[in-house]
Scaffold this motif. Sequence first.
Motif, PDB file in Angstrom:
ATOM      1  N   GLN A  43       0.737  -1.194  -0.115  1.00 29.79           N
ATOM      2  CA  GLN A  43      -0.140  -0.099   0.082  1.00 29.79           C
ATOM      3  C   GLN A  43       0.734   1.411   0.021  1.00 29.79           C
ATOM      4  O   GLN A  43       2.001   1.430   0.355  1.00 29.79           O
ATOM      5  CB  GLN A  43      -0.833   0.031   1.333  1.00 29.79           C
ATOM      6  CG  GLN A  43      -2.026  -1.243   1.194  1.00 29.79           C
ATOM      7  CD  GLN A  43      -2.991  -0.849   2.478  1.00 29.79           C
ATOM      8  OE1 GLN A  43      -3.133   0.170   2.876  1.00 29.79           O
ATOM      9  NE2 GLN A  43      -3.670  -2.003   2.820  1.00 29.79           N
ATOM     10  N   ASP A  44       0.467   2.358  -0.596  1.00 28.75           N
ATOM     11  CA  ASP A  44       0.954   3.670  -0.316  1.00 28.75           C
ATOM     12  C   ASP A  44       0.961   4.039   0.920  1.00 28.75           C
ATOM     13  O   ASP A  44       0.229   3.854   1.646  1.00 28.75           O
ATOM     14  CB  ASP A  44       0.336   4.687  -1.245  1.00 28.75           C
ATOM     15  CG  ASP A  44       0.347   4.201  -2.836  1.00 28.75           C
ATOM     16  OD1 ASP A  44       1.209   3.485  -3.236  1.00 28.75           O
ATOM     17  OD2 ASP A  44      -0.576   4.615  -3.653  1.00 28.75           O
ATOM     18  N   CYS A  45       2.160   4.760   1.441  1.00 32.36           N
ATOM     19  CA  CYS A  45       2.285   5.202   2.657  1.00 32.36           C
ATOM     20  C   CYS A  45       1.294   6.435   2.998  1.00 32.36           C
ATOM     21  O   CYS A  45       0.945   7.159   2.072  1.00 32.36           O
ATOM     22  CB  CYS A  45       3.724   5.690   2.769  1.00 32.36           C
ATOM     23  SG  CYS A  45       4.985   4.692   2.761  1.00 32.36           S
ATOM     24  N   SER A  46       1.155   6.858   4.222  1.00 33.98           N
ATOM     25  CA  SER A  46       0.512   8.035   4.547  1.00 33.98           C
ATOM     26  C   SER A  46       0.821   8.660   6.005  1.00 33.98           C
ATOM     27  O   SER A  46       1.446   7.884   6.657  1.00 33.98           O
ATOM     28  CB  SER A  46      -1.209   7.497   4.529  1.00 33.98           C
ATOM     29  OG  SER A  46      -1.247   6.242   5.678  1.00 33.98           O
ATOM     30  N   LEU A  47       0.444   9.685   6.135  1.00 36.77           N
ATOM     31  CA  LEU A  47       0.799  10.426   7.441  1.00 36.77           C
ATOM     32  C   LEU A  47      -0.030  10.192   8.563  1.00 36.77           C
ATOM     33  O   LEU A  47      -1.240  10.215   8.346  1.00 36.77           O
ATOM     34  CB  LEU A  47       0.655  11.940   7.313  1.00 36.77           C
ATOM     35  CG  LEU A  47       1.254  12.775   8.209  1.00 36.77           C
ATOM     36  CD1 LEU A  47       2.884  12.515   8.534  1.00 36.77           C
ATOM     37  CD2 LEU A  47       1.071  14.193   7.660  1.00 36.77           C
ATOM     38  N   VAL A  48       0.540   9.890   9.618  1.00 36.73           N
ATOM     39  CA  VAL A  48      -0.042   9.401  10.855  1.00 36.73           C
ATOM     40  C   VAL A  48      -0.206  10.669  11.669  1.00 36.73           C
ATOM     41  O   VAL A  48      -1.608  11.089  12.118  1.00 36.73           O
ATOM     42  CB  VAL A  48       0.371   8.208  11.711  1.00 36.73           C
ATOM     43  CG1 VAL A  48      -0.435   7.972  13.046  1.00 36.73           C
ATOM     44  CG2 VAL A  48       0.032   7.016  10.897  1.00 36.73           C
ATOM     45  N   SER A  49       0.663  11.123  12.207  1.00 34.99           N
ATOM     46  CA  SER A  49       0.915  12.306  13.232  1.00 34.99           C
ATOM     47  C   SER A  49       2.285  12.698  13.097  1.00 34.99           C
ATOM     48  O   SER A  49       3.193  12.618  12.369  1.00 34.99           O
ATOM     49  CB  SER A  49       0.455  11.759  14.312  1.00 34.99           C
ATOM     50  OG  SER A  49       1.603  10.917  15.033  1.00 34.99           O
ATOM     51  N   ILE A  50       2.608  14.008  13.825  1.00 34.07           N
ATOM     52  CA  ILE A  50       3.729  14.604  13.940  1.00 34.07           C
ATOM     53  C   ILE A  50       4.122  14.878  15.499  1.00 34.07           C
ATOM     54  O   ILE A  50       3.226  15.168  16.375  1.00 34.07           O
ATOM     55  CB  ILE A  50       3.604  16.073  13.175  1.00 34.07           C
ATOM     56  CG1 ILE A  50       2.773  16.159  11.823  1.00 34.07           C
ATOM     57  CG2 ILE A  50       5.056  16.668  13.104  1.00 34.07           C
ATOM     58  CD1 ILE A  50       2.669  17.113  11.220  1.00 34.07           C
ATOM     59  N   ALA A  51       5.304  14.752  16.017  1.00 32.49           N
ATOM     60  CA  ALA A  51       5.994  14.668  17.058  1.00 32.49           C
ATOM     61  C   ALA A  51       6.078  16.167  17.533  1.00 32.49           C
ATOM     62  O   ALA A  51       6.522  17.167  16.966  1.00 32.49           O
ATOM     63  CB  ALA A  51       7.172  13.694  17.229  1.00 32.49           C
ATOM     64  N   PRO A  52       6.178  16.332  19.000  1.00 26.51           N
ATOM     65  CA  PRO A  52       6.343  17.523  19.613  1.00 26.51           C
ATOM     66  C   PRO A  52       7.621  17.949  19.741  1.00 26.51           C
ATOM     67  O   PRO A  52       7.870  19.039  19.837  1.00 26.51           O
ATOM     68  CB  PRO A  52       5.404  17.402  21.060  1.00 26.51           C
ATOM     69  CG  PRO A  52       5.686  16.029  21.262  1.00 26.51           C
ATOM     70  CD  PRO A  52       5.484  15.197  19.950  1.00 26.51           C
ATOM     71  N   ARG A  53       8.342  17.067  19.609  1.00 26.47           N
ATOM     72  CA  ARG A  53       9.869  16.948  19.767  1.00 26.47           C
ATOM     73  C   ARG A  53      10.586  16.135  18.654  1.00 26.47           C
ATOM     74  O   ARG A  53      10.165  15.184  18.282  1.00 26.47           O
ATOM     75  CB  ARG A  53      10.389  16.755  21.077  1.00 26.47           C
ATOM     76  CG  ARG A  53      10.022  17.613  22.204  1.00 26.47           C
ATOM     77  CD  ARG A  53      10.617  17.112  23.944  1.00 26.47           C
ATOM     78  NE  ARG A  53       9.660  15.763  23.989  1.00 26.47           N
ATOM     79  CZ  ARG A  53       8.674  15.805  24.485  1.00 26.47           C
ATOM     80  NH1 ARG A  53       7.798  17.040  24.834  1.00 26.47           N
ATOM     81  NH2 ARG A  53       8.089  14.778  24.707  1.00 26.47           N
ATOM     82  N   VAL A  54      11.742  16.844  18.258  1.00 23.97           N
ATOM     83  CA  VAL A  54      12.541  16.075  17.252  1.00 23.97           C
ATOM     84  C   VAL A  54      13.185  14.860  17.661  1.00 23.97           C
ATOM     85  O   VAL A  54      13.989  15.177  18.714  1.00 23.97           O
ATOM     86  CB  VAL A  54      13.359  17.014  16.514  1.00 23.97           C
ATOM     87  CG1 VAL A  54      14.301  16.153  15.434  1.00 23.97           C
ATOM     88  CG2 VAL A  54      12.492  18.035  15.754  1.00 23.97           C
ATOM     89  N   ALA A  55      12.997  13.594  17.405  1.00 22.78           N
ATOM     90  CA  ALA A  55      14.037  12.738  17.776  1.00 22.78           C
ATOM     91  C   ALA A  55      15.130  12.322  17.044  1.00 22.78           C
ATOM     92  O   ALA A  55      15.221  12.176  15.920  1.00 22.78           O
ATOM     93  CB  ALA A  55      12.907  11.312  17.843  1.00 22.78           C
ATOM     94  N   PRO A  56      16.267  12.479  17.689  1.00 25.53           N
ATOM     95  CA  PRO A  56      17.539  12.263  17.054  1.00 25.53           C
ATOM     96  C   PRO A  56      17.668  10.792  16.474  1.00 25.53           C
ATOM     97  O   PRO A  56      17.024   9.740  16.852  1.00 25.53           O
ATOM     98  CB  PRO A  56      18.522  12.415  18.029  1.00 25.53           C
ATOM     99  CG  PRO A  56      17.988  12.046  19.240  1.00 25.53           C
ATOM    100  CD  PRO A  56      16.457  12.478  19.080  1.00 25.53           C
TER     101      PRO A  56
END
Length: 229
Positions: free
Chosen positions: A216-229
Amino acid sequence: MRSPFPSPSGYGQRWSANRRIALLATGLACLLAIAGATVYFTGRGEQHRPPPAAASPSEANSPAPSNSARPTDGKTGSVPSPPRVSDPVEFAKAAARMLWSYDTRTTRHEQQLAGMEAWVTEESRYSDWSSVSAQMPTPALWARMGDQNQRATATVTEGHYPSAFKQALAEDPSAITQAYIYAVTVTGRQRISWSEGGQGAEDRSVTLAVQCRPSQDCSLVSIAPRVAP
């Protein structure tokens, strides 16, 4: 926190199985909206003169449209359609570029929202549309930005799986097979322009949750409050 627009911002949706919750609690507690966790943006770099349509965090929040607002007629202004790819990193890089780009000269507020929603998974069990729509300015602020012909373009320099996600996945590889949701950190640069030659640029970083089920094609779920290294 920094939004893709020249205004600050702001995230949640439960996942199901206990095993997945354990995995994400280990590696993605800061990334995905699990058990009340919230999600999205940060990453501020060099900034020149700020765009004229800056806003407070309270101004940046915008109500999320219902699923019925998912565009079917292509009327999404300058917002690109999601790419048909199955690679989480490549999709996340495209999603970040979309989030960091806009053009108030050609795109209405509702068009921008509809275009963004087209990238979000249709699986309501996992979708965290609020974490995406929270990045939008209010209609009033968008109109102010439009008065200044404000627009932004973005370039993406790199995308990778955060170390915490890779570690959690290594500890329990089968946990990913229930929702097929991956964490991806993307870095790049956003350039903003407005009337009378005004312009500025910022380095950007964001960690996205991306769903890529097999075949299946990818899709966006959510975006995080902090950037994870």
